[in-house]
Design a protein around this motif. Structure first.
Motif, PDB file in Angstrom:
ATOM      1  N   GLU A 131     -11.193  29.585  69.951  1.00  0.00           N
ATOM      2  CA  GLU A 131     -11.015  29.932  68.540  1.00  0.00           C
ATOM      3  C   GLU A 131      -9.865  29.140  67.924  1.00  0.00           C
ATOM      4  O   GLU A 131      -9.944  28.696  66.772  1.00  0.00           O
ATOM      5  CB  GLU A 131     -10.771  31.435  68.402  1.00  0.00           C
ATOM      6  N   TYR A 132      -8.792  28.952  68.688  1.00  0.00           N
ATOM      7  CA  TYR A 132      -7.669  28.144  68.194  1.00  0.00           C
ATOM      8  C   TYR A 132      -8.103  26.695  67.983  1.00  0.00           C
ATOM      9  O   TYR A 132      -7.764  26.076  66.966  1.00  0.00           O
ATOM     10  CB  TYR A 132      -6.495  28.208  69.178  1.00  0.00           C
ATOM     11  N   VAL A 133      -8.857  26.166  68.931  1.00  0.00           N
ATOM     12  CA  VAL A 133      -9.329  24.786  68.813  1.00  0.00           C
ATOM     13  C   VAL A 133     -10.232  24.641  67.590  1.00  0.00           C
ATOM     14  O   VAL A 133     -10.131  23.661  66.833  1.00  0.00           O
ATOM     15  CB  VAL A 133     -10.077  24.353  70.093  1.00  0.00           C
ATOM     16  N   ALA A 134     -11.107  25.638  67.363  1.00  0.00           N
ATOM     17  CA  ALA A 134     -12.029  25.578  66.224  1.00  0.00           C
ATOM     18  C   ALA A 134     -11.261  25.598  64.898  1.00  0.00           C
ATOM     19  O   ALA A 134     -11.601  24.863  63.956  1.00  0.00           O
ATOM     20  CB  ALA A 134     -13.002  26.748  66.277  1.00  0.00           C
ATOM     21  N   ILE A 135     -10.210  26.416  64.826  1.00  0.00           N
ATOM     22  CA  ILE A 135      -9.392  26.482  63.604  1.00  0.00           C
ATOM     23  C   ILE A 135      -8.712  25.134  63.369  1.00  0.00           C
ATOM     24  O   ILE A 135      -8.684  24.622  62.240  1.00  0.00           O
ATOM     25  CB  ILE A 135      -8.349  27.601  63.723  1.00  0.00           C
ATOM     26  N   ALA A 136      -8.164  24.553  64.439  1.00  0.00           N
ATOM     27  CA  ALA A 136      -7.467  23.269  64.306  1.00  0.00           C
ATOM     28  C   ALA A 136      -8.440  22.165  63.898  1.00  0.00           C
ATOM     29  O   ALA A 136      -8.114  21.321  63.048  1.00  0.00           O
ATOM     30  CB  ALA A 136      -6.769  22.915  65.619  1.00  0.00           C
ATOM     31  N   GLN A 138      -3.288  30.484  58.881  1.00  0.00           N
ATOM     32  CA  GLN A 138      -2.441  30.356  57.693  1.00  0.00           C
ATOM     33  C   GLN A 138      -1.426  29.222  57.864  1.00  0.00           C
ATOM     34  O   GLN A 138      -1.134  28.490  56.913  1.00  0.00           O
ATOM     35  CB  GLN A 138      -1.709  31.676  57.438  1.00  0.00           C
ATOM     36  N   ALA A 139      -0.893  29.089  59.079  1.00  0.00           N
ATOM     37  CA  ALA A 139       0.086  28.026  59.331  1.00  0.00           C
ATOM     38  C   ALA A 139      -0.547  26.652  59.168  1.00  0.00           C
ATOM     39  O   ALA A 139       0.046  25.748  58.553  1.00  0.00           O
ATOM     40  CB  ALA A 139       0.672  28.180  60.732  1.00  0.00           C
ATOM     41  N   LEU A 140      -1.767  26.479  59.688  1.00  0.00           N
ATOM     42  CA  LEU A 140      -2.434  25.177  59.554  1.00  0.00           C
ATOM     43  C   LEU A 140      -2.859  24.899  58.120  1.00  0.00           C
ATOM     44  O   LEU A 140      -2.926  23.743  57.703  1.00  0.00           O
ATOM     45  CB  LEU A 140      -3.649  25.109  60.488  1.00  0.00           C
ATOM     46  N   ALA A 141      -3.129  25.966  57.361  1.00  0.00           N
ATOM     47  CA  ALA A 141      -3.501  25.778  55.959  1.00  0.00           C
ATOM     48  C   ALA A 141      -2.348  25.167  55.167  1.00  0.00           C
ATOM     49  O   ALA A 141      -2.565  24.548  54.109  1.00  0.00           O
ATOM     50  CB  ALA A 141      -3.911  27.109  55.342  1.00  0.00           C
ATOM     51  N   LYS A 142      -1.129  25.314  55.668  1.00  0.00           N
ATOM     52  CA  LYS A 142       0.049  24.773  54.986  1.00  0.00           C
ATOM     53  C   LYS A 142       0.303  23.305  55.324  1.00  0.00           C
ATOM     54  O   LYS A 142       1.200  22.684  54.739  1.00  0.00           O
ATOM     55  CB  LYS A 142       1.280  25.607  55.332  1.00  0.00           C
ATOM     56  N   PRO A 160       3.428  40.432  68.558  1.00  0.00           N
ATOM     57  CA  PRO A 160       2.097  39.788  68.597  1.00  0.00           C
ATOM     58  C   PRO A 160       1.973  38.693  67.551  1.00  0.00           C
ATOM     59  O   PRO A 160       1.117  38.744  66.673  1.00  0.00           O
ATOM     60  CB  PRO A 160       1.157  40.962  68.315  1.00  0.00           C
ATOM     61  N   THR A 161       2.827  37.696  67.660  1.00  0.00           N
ATOM     62  CA  THR A 161       2.889  36.611  66.677  1.00  0.00           C
ATOM     63  C   THR A 161       2.979  35.270  67.393  1.00  0.00           C
ATOM     64  O   THR A 161       3.132  35.214  68.615  1.00  0.00           O
ATOM     65  CB  THR A 161       4.139  36.773  65.791  1.00  0.00           C
ATOM     66  N   LEU A 162       2.929  34.190  66.613  1.00  0.00           N
ATOM     67  CA  LEU A 162       3.102  32.864  67.204  1.00  0.00           C
ATOM     68  C   LEU A 162       4.486  32.736  67.826  1.00  0.00           C
ATOM     69  O   LEU A 162       4.652  32.084  68.860  1.00  0.00           O
ATOM     70  CB  LEU A 162       2.895  31.785  66.136  1.00  0.00           C
ATOM     71  N   LEU A 182      -2.655  14.966  58.798  1.00  0.00           N
ATOM     72  CA  LEU A 182      -3.798  14.642  59.655  1.00  0.00           C
ATOM     73  C   LEU A 182      -3.341  14.406  61.090  1.00  0.00           C
ATOM     74  O   LEU A 182      -3.963  14.895  62.038  1.00  0.00           O
ATOM     75  CB  LEU A 182      -4.508  13.407  59.118  1.00  0.00           C
ATOM     76  N   ALA A 183      -2.242  13.668  61.249  1.00  0.00           N
ATOM     77  CA  ALA A 183      -1.715  13.407  62.588  1.00  0.00           C
ATOM     78  C   ALA A 183      -1.277  14.703  63.255  1.00  0.00           C
ATOM     79  O   ALA A 183      -1.504  14.905  64.457  1.00  0.00           O
ATOM     80  CB  ALA A 183      -0.547  12.428  62.503  1.00  0.00           C
ATOM     81  N   GLN A 184      -0.678  15.590  62.482  1.00  0.00           N
ATOM     82  CA  GLN A 184      -0.234  16.865  63.053  1.00  0.00           C
ATOM     83  C   GLN A 184      -1.418  17.727  63.456  1.00  0.00           C
ATOM     84  O   GLN A 184      -1.396  18.394  64.497  1.00  0.00           O
ATOM     85  CB  GLN A 184       0.639  17.608  62.041  1.00  0.00           C
ATOM     86  N   ALA A 185      -2.478  17.718  62.654  1.00  0.00           N
ATOM     87  CA  ALA A 185      -3.684  18.480  62.993  1.00  0.00           C
ATOM     88  C   ALA A 185      -4.320  17.942  64.277  1.00  0.00           C
ATOM     89  O   ALA A 185      -4.797  18.717  65.120  1.00  0.00           O
ATOM     90  CB  ALA A 185      -4.687  18.414  61.841  1.00  0.00           C
ATOM     91  N   GLU A 186      -4.310  16.632  64.438  1.00  0.00           N
ATOM     92  CA  GLU A 186      -4.849  16.034  65.667  1.00  0.00           C
ATOM     93  C   GLU A 186      -4.027  16.476  66.879  1.00  0.00           C
ATOM     94  O   GLU A 186      -4.585  16.763  67.948  1.00  0.00           O
ATOM     95  CB  GLU A 186      -4.840  14.502  65.559  1.00  0.00           C
ATOM     96  N   ARG A 187      -2.706  16.533  66.710  1.00  0.00           N
ATOM     97  CA  ARG A 187      -1.857  16.993  67.809  1.00  0.00           C
ATOM     98  C   ARG A 187      -2.133  18.459  68.135  1.00  0.00           C
ATOM     99  O   ARG A 187      -2.105  18.856  69.305  1.00  0.00           O
ATOM    100  CB  ARG A 187      -0.381  16.794  67.440  1.00  0.00           C
ATOM    101  N   GLU A 188      -2.401  19.252  67.114  1.00  0.00           N
ATOM    102  CA  GLU A 188      -2.712  20.670  67.341  1.00  0.00           C
ATOM    103  C   GLU A 188      -3.997  20.814  68.163  1.00  0.00           C
ATOM    104  O   GLU A 188      -4.079  21.655  69.070  1.00  0.00           O
ATOM    105  CB  GLU A 188      -2.867  21.394  66.003  1.00  0.00           C
TER     106      GLU A 188
END
Length: 285
Positions: free
Chosen positions: A170-175, A135-139, A83-85, A147-153
């Protein structure tokens, strides 16, 4: 007769091919192996009846194999995923593998059960892996690259159509939240950079630099060459991705650029530099 003998020989070849087909082991490669057996046997010059008989036998065996592969994925592979990414990536890989010649051969009810199980397992893993994703996005680094990577997410998760809508949201909100955090930092960095560049520009102008050129970039209309007038005398020349340093000086409306390829003279007219058979356009600041 010779014709009957030939027909009998082909029938023997077909029987041998059917026997090979029956011996093909279960697994994704088995379906492709059957296709190769049919293709090789067809080169023997089968008539319509013989082709139909071989094709029906092959299709029936492929259906059995495809059903077995899908049932194995449904009953064993999907439930065993962590149950992981990483588990999500593995699930996507399983689905891709099933689409490559498996589901096209299987029975509809077996396909439907796989799809339902896959969707349910994806949602289950997705919900459990939310903290890991955060946690992964926090890194992500708080810079332009991050910023570009967050936009792609954000774009990736908004297009995650096979994920249950609530979990996907929920994933979209985190990104988006991480994107906004990084964007705030980057905005400050950009402002500081603009201020530093403006200080450099004013210093270069005070040293005798032409305000029409200092701190500006110019790109030719073919987009193969660029001038970067860095200060009162330094210019960087980028031609086809190769960057070199040179100097420049301005005499009235003539800009004399001295670089690795010699001396070039251009006429400055507003936001255009023309000369040497080329036209350069000033880029927005």
């Amino acid at each position: 007769s010779t014709r009957n003998e030939r027909r009998a020989a082909v029938d023997i070849a077909i029987d041998a091919a059917k026997s090979k087909i029956d011996q093909v082991l279960p697994g994704p490669d088995g379906i492709a192996q059957i296709d190769r057996i049919v293709r090789d046997t067809a080169q023997r010059g089968l008539d319509i009846r013989q082709r139909r008989a071989l094709s029906e036998h092959a299709v029936a065996r492929q259906r059995v194999l495809a059903n077995e592969v899908l049932r194995e994925a449904t009953e064993n592979e999907l439930p065993a995923l962590p149950p992981t990414l990483a588990g999500i990536r593995s699930l996507n890989a399983i689905s891709t593998r099933m689409l490559q010649g498996i589901v096209q051969k299987a029975d509809r009810d077996v396909i439907q059960r796989f799809v339902e199980t896959s969707d349910a397992r994806l949602t289950e893993i997705g919900r459990t892996a939310l903290p890991e994703y955060e946690q992964a996005l926090a890194k992500l680094p708080a810079d332009e690259k991050g910023l570009a990577q967050a936009e792609r997410e954000i774009a990736d998760k908004e297009g995650w159509t096979d994920m249950e809508e609530g979990v996907r949201g929920e994933y979209v909100a985190i990104a988006r939240a991480r994107r906004d955090e990084i964007a705030g930092v980057v905005s400050e960095q950009r402002a500081q950079q603009r201020e530093a560049l403006e200080r450099e520009r004013k210093a270069a102008i005070a040293a005798g630099g032409d305000p029409r050129l200092v701190g500006s970039e110019w790109v030719d209309t073919n987009k193969t060459m660029k001038f970067e007038f860095r200060d009162e005398e330094t210019v960087f020349i980028n031609a086809l991705g190769i960057k070199a340093a040179g100097t420049y000086e301005v005499s009235r409306n003539d800009d004399v650029v001295k670089g690795p390829h010699g001396q070039l003279v251009y006429t400055l007219n507003g936001d255009r530099l023309t000369g040497m058979g080329a036209t350069f356009i000033r880029q927005p600041d």
